[in-house]
Design an enzyme around this catalytic site. Structure first.
Site, PDB file in Angstrom:
ATOM      1  CB  ILE A 158      -0.999   0.006   1.191  1.00 60.00           C
ATOM      2  CG1 ILE A 158      -0.266  -0.015   2.543  1.00 60.00           C
ATOM      3  CG2 ILE A 158      -1.974  -1.149   1.072  1.00 60.00           C
ATOM      4  CD1 ILE A 158      -1.197   0.196   3.743  1.00 60.00           C
ATOM      5  CD1 TRP A 160       3.823   7.345  -0.205  1.00 58.39           C
ATOM      6  CD2 TRP A 160       2.555   9.143   0.221  1.00 58.39           C
ATOM      7  NE1 TRP A 160       3.881   8.171  -1.305  1.00 58.39           N
ATOM      8  CE2 TRP A 160       3.120   9.291  -1.067  1.00 58.39           C
ATOM      9  CE3 TRP A 160       1.719  10.160   0.698  1.00 58.39           C
ATOM     10  CZ2 TRP A 160       2.879  10.393  -1.880  1.00 58.39           C
ATOM     11  CZ3 TRP A 160       1.476  11.264  -0.098  1.00 58.39           C
ATOM     12  CH2 TRP A 160       2.060  11.367  -1.383  1.00 58.39           C
ATOM     13  CE  LYS A 184       6.784  -2.170   0.765  1.00 56.74           C
ATOM     14  NZ  LYS A 184       6.868  -0.848   1.393  1.00 56.74           N
ATOM     15  N   GLY A 217      10.439  -0.632  -0.704  1.00 52.68           N
ATOM     16  CA  GLY A 217       9.905  -1.281  -1.894  1.00 52.68           C
ATOM     17  C   GLY A 217      10.865  -2.245  -2.570  1.00 52.68           C
ATOM     18  N   GLY A 237      -0.327   2.264  -5.958  1.00 53.57           N
ATOM     19  CA  GLY A 237       0.834   3.154  -5.971  1.00 53.57           C
ATOM     20  C   GLY A 237       1.109   3.632  -7.378  1.00 53.57           C
ATOM     21  CB  SER A 238       4.126   5.079  -8.848  1.00 53.07           C
ATOM     22  OG  SER A 238       5.070   4.067  -8.598  1.00 53.07           O
ATOM     23  CD  GLU A 260      -7.274   1.447  -7.931  1.00 56.29           C
ATOM     24  OE1 GLU A 260      -7.381   2.345  -8.766  1.00 56.29           O
ATOM     25  OE2 GLU A 260      -7.989   0.438  -7.890  1.00 56.29           O
ATOM     26  CB  CYS A 294      -4.612   7.899  -7.909  1.00 57.17           C
ATOM     27  SG  CYS A 294      -5.798   7.018  -6.892  1.00 57.17           S
ATOM     28  CD  GLU A 396      -0.723  10.070 -10.264  1.00 57.10           C
ATOM     29  OE1 GLU A 396       0.132   9.182 -10.207  1.00 57.10           O
ATOM     30  OE2 GLU A 396      -1.895   9.917  -9.885  1.00 57.10           O
TER      31      GLU A 396
HETATM   32  P1  ADP Z   1       5.569   6.543  -4.041  1.00 59.50           P
HETATM   33  O1  ADP Z   1       6.848   6.820  -4.769  1.00 59.50           O
HETATM   34  O2  ADP Z   1       4.595   7.619  -4.252  1.00 59.50           O
HETATM   35  O3  ADP Z   1       5.758   6.162  -2.616  1.00 59.50           O
HETATM   36  P2  ADP Z   1       5.472   3.885  -4.981  1.00 59.50           P
HETATM   37  O4  ADP Z   1       4.688   3.260  -6.059  1.00 59.50           O
HETATM   38  O5  ADP Z   1       6.952   3.925  -5.148  1.00 59.50           O
HETATM   39  O6  ADP Z   1       4.886   5.315  -4.780  1.00 59.50           O
HETATM   40  O7  ADP Z   1       5.180   3.205  -3.590  1.00 59.50           O
HETATM   41  C1  ADP Z   1       3.990   2.581  -3.233  1.00 59.50           C
HETATM   42  C2  ADP Z   1       4.335   1.328  -2.448  1.00 59.50           C
HETATM   43  O8  ADP Z   1       5.091   0.463  -3.297  1.00 59.50           O
HETATM   44  C3  ADP Z   1       5.187   1.555  -1.214  1.00 59.50           C
HETATM   45  O9  ADP Z   1       4.746   0.688  -0.191  1.00 59.50           O
HETATM   46  C4  ADP Z   1       6.570   1.178  -1.688  1.00 59.50           C
HETATM   47  O10 ADP Z   1       7.433   0.764  -0.654  1.00 59.50           O
HETATM   48  C5  ADP Z   1       6.253   0.033  -2.627  1.00 59.50           C
HETATM   49  N1  ADP Z   1       7.300  -0.244  -3.637  1.00 59.50           N
HETATM   50  C6  ADP Z   1       8.165   0.622  -4.222  1.00 59.50           C
HETATM   51  N2  ADP Z   1       8.974  -0.017  -5.104  1.00 59.50           N
HETATM   52  C7  ADP Z   1       8.627  -1.325  -5.084  1.00 59.50           C
HETATM   53  C8  ADP Z   1       9.072  -2.502  -5.772  1.00 59.50           C
HETATM   54  N3  ADP Z   1      10.060  -2.457  -6.659  1.00 59.50           N
HETATM   55  N4  ADP Z   1       8.465  -3.677  -5.509  1.00 59.50           N
HETATM   56  C9  ADP Z   1       7.433  -3.737  -4.624  1.00 59.50           C
HETATM   57  N5  ADP Z   1       6.976  -2.672  -3.935  1.00 59.50           N
HETATM   58  C10 ADP Z   1       7.555  -1.482  -4.149  1.00 59.50           C
END
Ligand code: ADP
Length: 493
Positions: A158, A160, A184, A217, A237-238, A260, A294, A396
């Protein structure tokens, strides 16, 4: 200061910072920690244990061990734990608010995630016994059935920006459908997920059913995405990370992936619209969570004949809605209406979009700067007429920055609105019912607002995007079904 009689956790000294595995709070195996920074003060809020692959493995093993007995329960039995949990979450709304305020800057005065999620938990729990298959008598000599059965061990990663909402959007249907889960949280806002883990413990949800990890991540998240015993992963997330997770699933066990992702959402205002209503809605949309959602309407298309009038109304509504009623902008103050951006990386990235727009010579109707010297605050900013191809129109931004452009015809604006790889939330304001319905049909988005825009959303309707905004839907009637697999059973008579 005691947070709540229910949780018994004191704040800030008694904040939980360990991992939650198999109903126990434990330090990470490596002992490694990371800092959570308060974006309003730029000071350290807490130092939190950081999970890596070994902790992921331990959590997955706990979830795997818990699965047979948890999935064997009936929906009514599983629901009874969640009604208890809903009451606890509701009573801890303010505790959750305070933890979020000092992690990602959401103001406590506007915080309703705990109370909303209590409602959501009860809604989904009420459906837990409605996970059903079908039957067929259409083949002579047979009765044929389908079962809806849980996947087994599932995972959730998820972000933040709405951590408590995201926690429950995933955990509630997944676990009520009979799965067990490893979640996580985001490294920028891990503290509420740990308080929720404490509430799961208090609700006596059996050991291993829900496991909560804090971590990064590329290490913890990536280990989950490629884990061979996880059968479904749900991510918010992204788009960049969504892609990485899908790739990891592809290269490991082809686990199901629900995504999502982001949005670059068009809001279209026709010349017959209620202009002040549209202007107020556009302002609320970009101010919501300091633009860090988003579904924020970030591309506003206004009919050329009303552009000037709309811009005046929009600017004054934005300034008015953004103003704090008393001096100061501390997210812990009940009077603060607008928080900072979640962290320095977000702040820097948003400011770059603004300075690049200035350099390109775009007119800035309001805002355009940081706010104050301390904390990651940014003025809500309206950019007029940036190029369609500019970064502010295409990417975005995830901050309080909105672009306004004009259009002449319905056909033209539909084409402009759809000219993006995103497809999450599109909206339009018009008094012409037929046109509104044509727009609803033509706009390429998972969600369409007619005479309303984001953050309008309800818990009983599906939420999700088309194109590169995601894959799968959360909430609504089908939330539980999405966490099950269909099995076909042939019975020879
Ligand atoms: P932001 O940069 O806005 O935090 P992210 O998509 O990077 O958006 O983060 C959303 C979630 O995805 C966070 O919990 C982050 O730790 C996790 N995340 C980031 N990179 C990875 C990855 N390579 N694999 C799995 N989870 C990830």
């Amino acid at each position: 200061m005691t947070v709540s009689p229910q949780s018994g956790i004191s704040f800030p000294n008694g904040m939980e910072t360990r991992l939650y595995i198999n109903n126990e709070f434990v330090p990470s195996r490596s002992g490694q920690k990371f800092d959570v920074i308060n974006p309003a003060t730029e000071e350290v809020t807490a130092s939190v244990f950081e999970a890596d692959g070994a902790d992921v493995d331990a959590a997955v093993q706990a979830a795997k061990a818990a699965f047979p007995s948890w999935s064997a329960l009936g929906g009514f039995q599983r629901a009874s734990y969640f009604y208890k949990l809903a009451n606890l979450v509701e009573s801890c709304n303010f505790d959750l608010a305070k933890l979020e305020a000092v992690s990602m800057g959401k103001p406590v005065g506007k915080y309703t995630e705990g109370t909303n999620m209590a409602r959501f938990i009860r809604y989904v729990a009420g459906k837990a016994a409605d996970v059903k298959g079908e039957s067929s008598l259409q083949t002579a000599g047979f009765v044929n059935l389908t079962f809806r059965q849980p996947y087994g061990v599932c995972a959730a990663i998820i972000p933040w920006n709405a951590p408590v909402t995201e926690f429950f959007f995933k955990v509630t249907p997944a676990v009520l459908a009979g799965n067990t889960i490893v979640l996580k949280s985001s490294e920028k806002a891990p503290l509420t997920s740990l308080l929720l883990a404490r509430l799961c413990q208090e609700a006596q949800i059996p050991a291993g059913v829900i496991n909560v990890l804090s971590g990064m991540g590329p290490t913890c998240g990536a280990a989950m995405a490629s884990h061979m015993d996880i059968r479904k992963i749900s991510f918010t997330g992204s788009a960049r990370t969504g892609r990485a997770i899908k790739q990891a699933a592809l290269e490991s066990n082809l686990k199901h992936v629900a995504l999502e992702l982001g949005g670059k959402n068009p809001l279209i205002i026709f010349d017959d619209a209620d202009l002040s209503k549209a202007a107020n809605a556009a302002a609320s949309s970009i101010l919501y969570n300091s633009g860090q959602v988003c579904i924020a309407s970030t591309r506003v298309y206004v009919h050329a004949s009303i552009l000037e009038r709309f811009c005046d109304l929009f600017t004054s509504s934005l300034v008015k809605q953004a103003a704090n009623p008393i001096k100061g902008n501390d997210p812990l103050s009940p009077f603060t209406v607008r928080g900072p951006q979640a962290d320095k990386a977000q702040f820097t990235s948003i400011m770059k979009y603004i300075t690049d727009s200035r350099k390109a010579g775009y007119k800035i109707l309001t805002g355009g700067d940081r706010e104050g010297e301390r904390g990651f605050y940014i003025q809500p900013t309206i950019i007029l007429n940036p190029e369609e191809s500019s970064a502010v129109m295409r990417e975005e931004i995830f901050g309080p920055v909105v672009c306004v452009r004009s259009f002449q015809t319905e056909e033209e604006v539909i084409s402009l609105a759809n000219e993006t790889e995103y497809g999450l939330y599109a909206s339009t304001f018009t008094r012409d019912l037929s046109r509104a319905m044509r727009m609803a049909r033509s706009l390429e988005a998972g969600i369409v607002g007619l005479n309303c825009t984001s953050p309008m959303m309800t818990l009983d309707m599906p939420f999700g995007g088309v194109k590169q905004s995601g894959d799968g839907r959360e909430n609504g009637q089908h939330a539980l079904d999405d966490w099950t697999e269909l099995k076909t059973v042939y019975i020879g008579l």
